[in-house]
Design a protein around this motif. Structure first.
Motif, PDB file in Angstrom:
ATOM      1  N   ASN A   1       3.893  -3.930  -2.652  1.00 33.50           N
ATOM      2  CA  ASN A   1       4.473  -5.411  -2.490  1.00 33.50           C
ATOM      3  C   ASN A   1       3.919  -5.893  -1.186  1.00 33.50           C
ATOM      4  OD1 ASN A   1       5.432  -5.324  -5.077  1.00 33.50           O
ATOM      5  ND2 ASN A   1       7.316  -4.764  -4.340  1.00 33.50           N
ATOM      6  N   ASP A   2       3.981  -5.154  -0.046  1.00 35.76           N
ATOM      7  CA  ASP A   2       3.845  -5.460   1.252  1.00 35.76           C
ATOM      8  C   ASP A   2       2.990  -4.674   2.040  1.00 35.76           C
ATOM      9  OD1 ASP A   2       4.201  -6.379   3.764  1.00 35.76           O
ATOM     10  OD2 ASP A   2       6.299  -5.463   4.072  1.00 35.76           O
ATOM     11  N   PHE A   3       1.929  -5.095   2.379  1.00 35.47           N
ATOM     12  CA  PHE A   3       1.002  -4.397   3.179  1.00 35.47           C
ATOM     13  C   PHE A   3       1.038  -4.385   4.658  1.00 35.47           C
ATOM     14  CE2 PHE A   3      -0.861  -4.457  -1.002  1.00 35.47           C
ATOM     15  CZ  PHE A   3      -1.175  -3.058  -1.174  1.00 35.47           C
ATOM     16  N   LYS A   4       1.592  -5.515   5.128  1.00 41.99           N
ATOM     17  CA  LYS A   4       1.848  -5.981   6.650  1.00 41.99           C
ATOM     18  C   LYS A   4       2.965  -5.228   7.511  1.00 41.99           C
ATOM     19  CE  LYS A   4      -1.556  -9.964   5.893  1.00 41.99           C
ATOM     20  NZ  LYS A   4      -1.939 -11.119   6.454  1.00 41.99           N
ATOM     21  N   HIS A   5       4.083  -5.140   6.684  1.00 42.70           N
ATOM     22  CA  HIS A   5       5.062  -4.732   7.463  1.00 42.70           C
ATOM     23  C   HIS A   5       5.870  -3.514   7.030  1.00 42.70           C
ATOM     24  CE1 HIS A   5       4.937  -9.152   6.870  1.00 42.70           C
ATOM     25  NE2 HIS A   5       5.212  -9.142   8.356  1.00 42.70           N
ATOM     26  N   GLN A   6       4.926  -2.257   6.818  1.00 40.22           N
ATOM     27  CA  GLN A   6       5.461  -0.914   6.634  1.00 40.22           C
ATOM     28  C   GLN A   6       4.336  -0.108   6.784  1.00 40.22           C
ATOM     29  OE1 GLN A   6       6.515  -0.018   2.350  1.00 40.22           O
ATOM     30  NE2 GLN A   6       5.050  -1.322   1.602  1.00 40.22           N
ATOM     31  N   ASN A   7       4.700   1.160   7.027  1.00 36.55           N
ATOM     32  CA  ASN A   7       3.805   2.419   7.353  1.00 36.55           C
ATOM     33  C   ASN A   7       3.155   2.924   6.055  1.00 36.55           C
ATOM     34  OD1 ASN A   7       4.355   2.794  10.098  1.00 36.55           O
ATOM     35  ND2 ASN A   7       6.586   3.222   9.589  1.00 36.55           N
ATOM     36  N   PHE A   8       2.109   3.383   6.208  1.00 34.53           N
ATOM     37  CA  PHE A   8       1.382   4.310   5.219  1.00 34.53           C
ATOM     38  C   PHE A   8       1.118   5.588   5.465  1.00 34.53           C
ATOM     39  CE2 PHE A   8       0.805  -0.258   4.423  1.00 34.53           C
ATOM     40  CZ  PHE A   8       1.206  -0.470   3.083  1.00 34.53           C
ATOM     41  N   TYR A   9       1.510   6.581   4.731  1.00 34.99           N
ATOM     42  CA  TYR A   9       1.266   7.937   5.030  1.00 34.99           C
ATOM     43  C   TYR A   9       0.118   8.446   4.134  1.00 34.99           C
ATOM     44  CZ  TYR A   9       5.828   7.020   7.616  1.00 34.99           C
ATOM     45  OH  TYR A   9       6.660   6.942   8.381  1.00 34.99           O
ATOM     46  N   VAL A  10      -0.999   8.994   4.410  1.00 35.45           N
ATOM     47  CA  VAL A  10      -2.000   9.224   3.678  1.00 35.45           C
ATOM     48  C   VAL A  10      -2.377  10.689   3.803  1.00 35.45           C
ATOM     49  CG1 VAL A  10      -4.243   8.664   2.870  1.00 35.45           C
ATOM     50  CG2 VAL A  10      -2.795   6.943   3.923  1.00 35.45           C
TER      51      VAL A  10
ATOM     52  N   GLY B   1      -4.928  -5.613   4.139  1.00 31.24           N
ATOM     53  CA  GLY B   1      -4.062  -6.050   5.167  1.00 31.24           C
ATOM     54  C   GLY B   1      -3.345  -5.314   5.982  1.00 31.24           C
ATOM     55  N   ALA B   2      -3.368  -4.014   5.730  1.00 31.89           N
ATOM     56  CA  ALA B   2      -2.568  -2.892   6.406  1.00 31.89           C
ATOM     57  C   ALA B   2      -3.312  -2.985   7.848  1.00 31.89           C
ATOM     58  CB  ALA B   2      -2.712  -1.696   5.575  1.00 31.89           C
ATOM     59  N   SER B   3      -2.320  -2.676   8.787  1.00 31.11           N
ATOM     60  CA  SER B   3      -2.784  -2.393  10.174  1.00 31.11           C
ATOM     61  C   SER B   3      -3.314  -1.055  10.284  1.00 31.11           C
ATOM     62  CB  SER B   3      -1.723  -2.793  11.259  1.00 31.11           C
ATOM     63  OG  SER B   3      -2.053  -2.416  12.352  1.00 31.11           O
ATOM     64  N   PRO B   4      -4.325  -0.825  11.200  1.00 27.17           N
ATOM     65  CA  PRO B   4      -4.668   0.413  11.587  1.00 27.17           C
ATOM     66  C   PRO B   4      -3.573   1.311  11.942  1.00 27.17           C
ATOM     67  CG  PRO B   4      -6.449  -0.977  12.008  1.00 27.17           C
ATOM     68  CD  PRO B   4      -5.301  -1.981  11.542  1.00 27.17           C
ATOM     69  N   GLU B   5      -2.867   0.663  12.952  1.00 26.99           N
ATOM     70  CA  GLU B   5      -1.630   1.463  13.476  1.00 26.99           C
ATOM     71  C   GLU B   5      -0.719   1.869  12.563  1.00 26.99           C
ATOM     72  OE1 GLU B   5      -2.968  -1.739  14.699  1.00 26.99           O
ATOM     73  OE2 GLU B   5      -4.332  -0.479  16.190  1.00 26.99           O
ATOM     74  N   ALA B   6      -0.624   1.185  11.321  1.00 28.36           N
ATOM     75  CA  ALA B   6       0.418   1.537  10.369  1.00 28.36           C
ATOM     76  C   ALA B   6      -0.001   2.656   9.433  1.00 28.36           C
ATOM     77  CB  ALA B   6       0.775   0.428   9.476  1.00 28.36           C
ATOM     78  N   LEU B   7      -1.308   3.247   9.629  1.00 24.52           N
ATOM     79  CA  LEU B   7      -1.814   4.227   8.735  1.00 24.52           C
ATOM     80  C   LEU B   7      -1.569   5.752   9.659  1.00 24.52           C
ATOM     81  CD1 LEU B   7      -5.307   2.913   7.928  1.00 24.52           C
ATOM     82  CD2 LEU B   7      -3.110   2.670   6.802  1.00 24.52           C
ATOM     83  N   VAL B   8      -0.861   6.746   9.055  1.00 22.60           N
ATOM     84  CA  VAL B   8      -0.358   7.942   9.463  1.00 22.60           C
ATOM     85  C   VAL B   8      -1.341   8.809   8.523  1.00 22.60           C
ATOM     86  CG1 VAL B   8       1.518   9.451   9.980  1.00 22.60           C
ATOM     87  CG2 VAL B   8       2.035   6.984  10.057  1.00 22.60           C
ATOM     88  N   PHE B   9      -2.147   9.807   9.258  1.00 18.38           N
ATOM     89  CA  PHE B   9      -2.905  10.840   8.700  1.00 18.38           C
ATOM     90  C   PHE B   9      -3.625  11.608   9.518  1.00 18.38           C
ATOM     91  CE2 PHE B   9      -5.725   7.289   9.848  1.00 18.38           C
ATOM     92  CZ  PHE B   9      -7.045   7.739  10.231  1.00 18.38           C
ATOM     93  N   GLU B  10      -3.805  12.784   9.163  1.00 16.50           N
ATOM     94  CA  GLU B  10      -4.562  13.864  10.017  1.00 16.50           C
ATOM     95  C   GLU B  10      -5.844  13.500  10.294  1.00 16.50           C
ATOM     96  OE1 GLU B  10      -3.361  16.350  12.551  1.00 16.50           O
ATOM     97  OE2 GLU B  10      -2.051  16.302  10.687  1.00 16.50           O
ATOM     98  N   LYS B  11      -6.161  13.129  11.619  1.00 21.31           N
ATOM     99  CA  LYS B  11      -7.461  12.510  11.712  1.00 21.31           C
ATOM    100  C   LYS B  11      -8.402  13.891  12.074  1.00 21.31           C
ATOM    101  CE  LYS B  11      -5.556   8.422  14.014  1.00 21.31           C
ATOM    102  NZ  LYS B  11      -4.355   8.697  13.494  1.00 21.31           N
TER     103      LYS B  11
END
Length: 223
Positions: free
Chosen positions: A186-195, A213-223
């Motif tokens: 529902n919301d791409f702009k106000h929560q974190n995304f763990y991938v 619309g997700a912010s790059p800062e909201a993406l949590v993943f192993e780089k």
């Protein structure tokens, strides 16, 4: 720091090709839920072959646990671990990793990519802080779903499965792509995304999330 040589204390089946290994925990050893370490099996010829595996136990436990998907068709560490026994020795290093809990969000896992999330969910359940967290879990078949019953008990209706290769699956069919994300989040702009998952999965999902619309800062993943 010097690596730790530790004994396997217990090995149990999780799915048809996934095992949970409990091993000794060195005194003072610590990790954050979501982190991993490099592990090798101390068998002749394999001592120096190290692979990253995520911790799936709670940090307070008096043992370490790794939930590992094995691949019989690959001549690698996981095939050897499938045949490992209680009492066999492994070697690990210190804990590391970029995946850690930063607040409510959507967890997106492909196959064995669920493993760093297991310790996070177990920790949140113990603290009664599951909150609004949601899990979208992609697998090839129903039988590949790791810890289905436990994840269902933790997340309830916020746990969704999508299956790619099993035509008679009662779960959603296909892949976690842009259309699926748009339909289920529902919301791409106000929560974190763990991938977490295979490299291609991470790239495709992160790209789709950014487009939505997700912010790059909201993406949590192993780089």
């Amino acid at each position: 720091m010097e690596p730790y040589q530790l004994s396997i204390l217990d090995k149990s089946s999780v799915t048809h090709d996934t095992f949970a290994f409990k091993i000794e925990k060195p005194k003072g050893y610590s990790f954050v839920p979501g982190q991993a370490t490099e592990l090798s099996l101390l068998k002749e010829g394999w001592e120096d072959v190290k692979r990253p595996f995520s911790f799936t136990n709670l940090p307070k436990d008096d043992f370490l646990e790794f939930t590992i998907k094995t691949y019989e068709d690959h001549e690698g560490v996981t095939k050897r671990l499938a045949n490992a026994q209680v009492g066999d020795k492994v070697e690990i290093g210190d804990a590391w990793g970029a995946i850690s809990y930063k607040g409510d969000g959507v967890f997106l896992a492909g196959g064995a990519g669920i493993t760093p999330f297991i310790s996070i969910f177990r920790d949140l359940r113990q603290k009664n802080q599951i909150g609004k967290n949601q899990l979208l879990f992609a697998n090839k078949t129903n039988d590949d779903i790791i810890l289905f019953e436990e994840l269902k008990s933790i997340l309830g209706h916020k746990f969704q499965n999508i299956i790619e290769h099993q035509k008679d699956s009662a779960y959603d069919r296909g892949r976690i792509d842009k259309d699926y994300l748009k339909e289920n989040i529902n919301d791409f702009k106000h929560q974190n995304f763990y991938v977490c998952g295979p490299e291609g999965f991470i790239k495709a999902v992160n790209s789709a999330l950014k487009e939505l619309g997700a912010s790059p800062e909201a993406l949590v993943f192993e780089k």
